[in-house]
Scaffold this motif. Structure first.
Motif, short mmCIF file in Angstrom:
data_model
loop_
_atom_site.label_atom_id
_atom_site.label_comp_id
_atom_site.label_asym_id
_atom_site.label_seq_id
_atom_site.Cartn_x
_atom_site.Cartn_y
_atom_site.Cartn_z
N ILE A 1 1.39 -5.55 18.19
CA ILE A 1 1.66 -4.11 18.34
C ILE A 1 2.61 -3.63 17.26
O ILE A 1 2.43 -2.54 16.68
N PHE A 2 3.60 -4.42 16.96
CA PHE A 2 4.58 -4.04 15.93
C PHE A 2 3.89 -3.85 14.58
O PHE A 2 4.20 -2.90 13.84
N VAL A 3 2.97 -4.72 14.22
CA VAL A 3 2.27 -4.62 12.94
C VAL A 3 1.29 -3.45 12.94
O VAL A 3 1.23 -2.66 11.99
N LEU A 4 0.52 -3.31 14.02
CA LEU A 4 -0.54 -2.30 14.03
C LEU A 4 0.01 -0.88 14.08
O LEU A 4 -0.60 0.05 13.54
N THR A 5 1.14 -0.68 14.74
CA THR A 5 1.70 0.68 14.79
C THR A 5 2.08 1.18 13.41
O THR A 5 1.98 2.38 13.13
N SER A 6 2.52 0.25 12.53
CA SER A 6 2.88 0.67 11.17
C SER A 6 1.65 1.12 10.39
O SER A 6 1.74 2.02 9.54
N PHE A 7 0.50 0.52 10.66
CA PHE A 7 -0.73 0.96 9.99
C PHE A 7 -1.24 2.27 10.55
O PHE A 7 -1.63 3.17 9.82
N ILE A 8 -1.24 2.38 11.87
CA ILE A 8 -1.75 3.60 12.50
C ILE A 8 -0.89 4.80 12.15
O ILE A 8 -1.38 5.92 12.00
N GLY A 9 0.40 4.56 11.98
CA GLY A 9 1.32 5.67 11.69
C GLY A 9 1.07 6.36 10.38
O GLY A 9 1.54 7.50 10.18
N THR A 10 0.38 5.72 9.44
CA THR A 10 0.14 6.33 8.13
C THR A 10 -1.23 6.98 8.01
O THR A 10 -1.54 7.56 6.98
N ILE A 11 -2.04 6.87 9.04
CA ILE A 11 -3.36 7.53 9.01
C ILE A 11 -3.16 9.03 9.22
O ILE A 11 -2.50 9.44 10.19
N PRO A 12 -3.69 9.84 8.36
CA PRO A 12 -3.49 11.30 8.50
C PRO A 12 -3.99 11.82 9.85
O PRO A 12 -5.10 11.51 10.29
N THR B 1 -9.51 2.61 14.31
CA THR B 1 -9.73 1.16 14.16
C THR B 1 -10.28 0.79 12.78
O THR B 1 -9.77 -0.13 12.14
N PRO B 2 -11.32 1.47 12.27
CA PRO B 2 -11.79 1.11 10.92
C PRO B 2 -10.75 1.33 9.83
O PRO B 2 -10.65 0.53 8.90
N LEU B 3 -9.94 2.39 9.94
CA LEU B 3 -8.93 2.65 8.92
C LEU B 3 -7.76 1.69 9.01
O LEU B 3 -6.97 1.58 8.06
N SER B 4 -7.61 1.01 10.14
CA SER B 4 -6.53 0.03 10.31
C SER B 4 -7.03 -1.39 10.13
O SER B 4 -6.36 -2.34 10.54
N MET B 5 -8.19 -1.56 9.52
CA MET B 5 -8.83 -2.88 9.46
C MET B 5 -8.00 -3.90 8.70
O MET B 5 -8.01 -5.09 9.04
N SER B 6 -7.26 -3.48 7.68
CA SER B 6 -6.42 -4.44 6.95
C SER B 6 -5.37 -5.06 7.87
O SER B 6 -5.15 -6.28 7.86
N GLY C 1 -2.54 -7.15 3.54
CA GLY C 1 -2.18 -6.54 4.83
C GLY C 1 -0.69 -6.58 5.08
O GLY C 1 -0.10 -5.59 5.54
N MET C 2 -0.04 -7.71 4.78
CA MET C 2 1.41 -7.80 4.99
C MET C 2 2.16 -6.89 4.06
O MET C 2 3.17 -6.28 4.43
N THR C 3 1.68 -6.77 2.81
CA THR C 3 2.34 -5.87 1.86
C THR C 3 2.20 -4.42 2.30
O THR C 3 3.16 -3.66 2.29
N GLU C 4 0.99 -4.04 2.68
CA GLU C 4 0.78 -2.67 3.14
C GLU C 4 1.57 -2.39 4.40
O GLU C 4 2.15 -1.31 4.57
N GLY C 5 1.63 -3.37 5.29
CA GLY C 5 2.40 -3.17 6.52
C GLY C 5 3.87 -2.99 6.24
O GLY C 5 4.54 -2.17 6.88
N ALA C 6 4.40 -3.74 5.25
CA ALA C 6 5.81 -3.60 4.92
C ALA C 6 6.09 -2.23 4.30
O ALA C 6 7.08 -1.57 4.60
#
Length: 280
Positions: free
Chosen positions: A156-167, A190-195, A272-277
């Motif tokens: 959840i910690f990782v995925l929230t950082s990806f979802i938060g940047t989706i317009p 989900t598709p936009l958070s695939m990384s 994925g880790m770089t984008e998440g950071a």
């Protein structure tokens, strides 16, 4: 000229420790693979040398005599079920925490992050009695559920950082077109958070495949042993039966899927880790 020399020296100073570290990490793996192809006599006579003849019988004995085939199947089931269950629980939860405005959503996120800091060992005894009450003790599916719950905060910690940047405009446009919130979640978010999903999936799968202590506590029947428990059993047997070649072979069997998986997806994991950071 002086600048080029200083650059060469600087690069050399960085590369030499990395090369030495790589050798220190790779040599035990190489030695293990070489040992898996030796007979017991060769292992005792020349433990650091190459095998005189390739002894593939060690793999046959590990696969059949020590039931590694059953353990591989059990580990595969636990890894697949645990990984999929983690995603099924984590993706909607991450979306709800990040996108839906409700009282306590920030507190809920903080609670999940705080759970990452709690050692799992503190919950082993309560989990043991809980699984026993639910008739899931000594059950690979019960173990998969425990694995999934244990990795839920990290996922959840990782995925929230990806979802938060989706317009948000993408969700608003989909809602105007009549798409339901569930459709927005599964067809857009989900598709936009695939990384991020691929990254946590691989990291969780490796964690579940290699896990030992919870499997040792919650599994009792040898027919339900995961690969880590089977290797531990072979290790204890090797002290009395001198089955060191078989032990090395079982270790090779255990690490080959992890190496292949990481080799295939290493770029996606790093990305994925770089984008998440960055996104976090």
């Amino acid at each position: 000229m002086k600048r080029s020399i200083s650059q060469i020296l600087g690069r050399t100073g960085i590369r030499i420790p990395l090369i030495l570290w790589s050798i220190a990490v790779l040599y035990p793996i190489f030695w293990m693979f070489v040992g898996s192809l030796k007979s017991n006599a060769e292992i005792y006579r020349n433990p650091w040398g190459f095998p005189e003849t390739l002894n593939w019988q060690n793999y046959v004995q590990a696969w059949s005599n020590y039931n590694i085939d059953t353990s591989v199947f059990n580990s595969l089931i636990v890894t697949l079920v645990g990984t999929m269950l983690t995603l099924v629980l984590a993706i909607p939860t991450s979306y709800a925490i990040e996108r839906l405005q409700f009282r306590g959503n920030r507190f809920l996120f903080t609670l999940y992050v705080s759970a990452m800091m709690i050692p799992m060992v503190l919950g082993w005894i309560p989990l043991f009695f809980l699984l026993m009450d639910l008739n899931l003790l000594d059950n690979i599916f019960g173990l998969a559920i425990v694995y999934a719950v244990s990795q839920l905060p990290f996922t959840i910690f990782v995925l929230t950082s990806f979802i938060g940047t989706i317009p948000r405009s993408l969700e608003e446009s989909a809602a105007i077109d009549g798409m339901s919130p569930y459709g927005v979640l599964w067809k857009i978010i989900t598709p936009l958070s695939m990384s991020g999903i691929i990254t946590v999936t691989i990291m969780n799968a490796i964690q579940f495949w290699n896990e030992y202590f919870m499997a040792l506590i919650f599994l009792q029947n040898k027919d339900n042993y995961t690969l880590a428990l089977a290797i531990d059993f072979i290790s204890s047997e090797a002290q009395y039966t001198n089955a060191w070649g078989t032990l090395f072979a079982s270790l090779v069997i255990a690490i080959i899927p992890v190496i292949i998986l990481y080799a295939i997806f290493q770029q996606r994991i790093a990305k994925g880790m770089t984008e998440g950071a960055i996104k976090g």
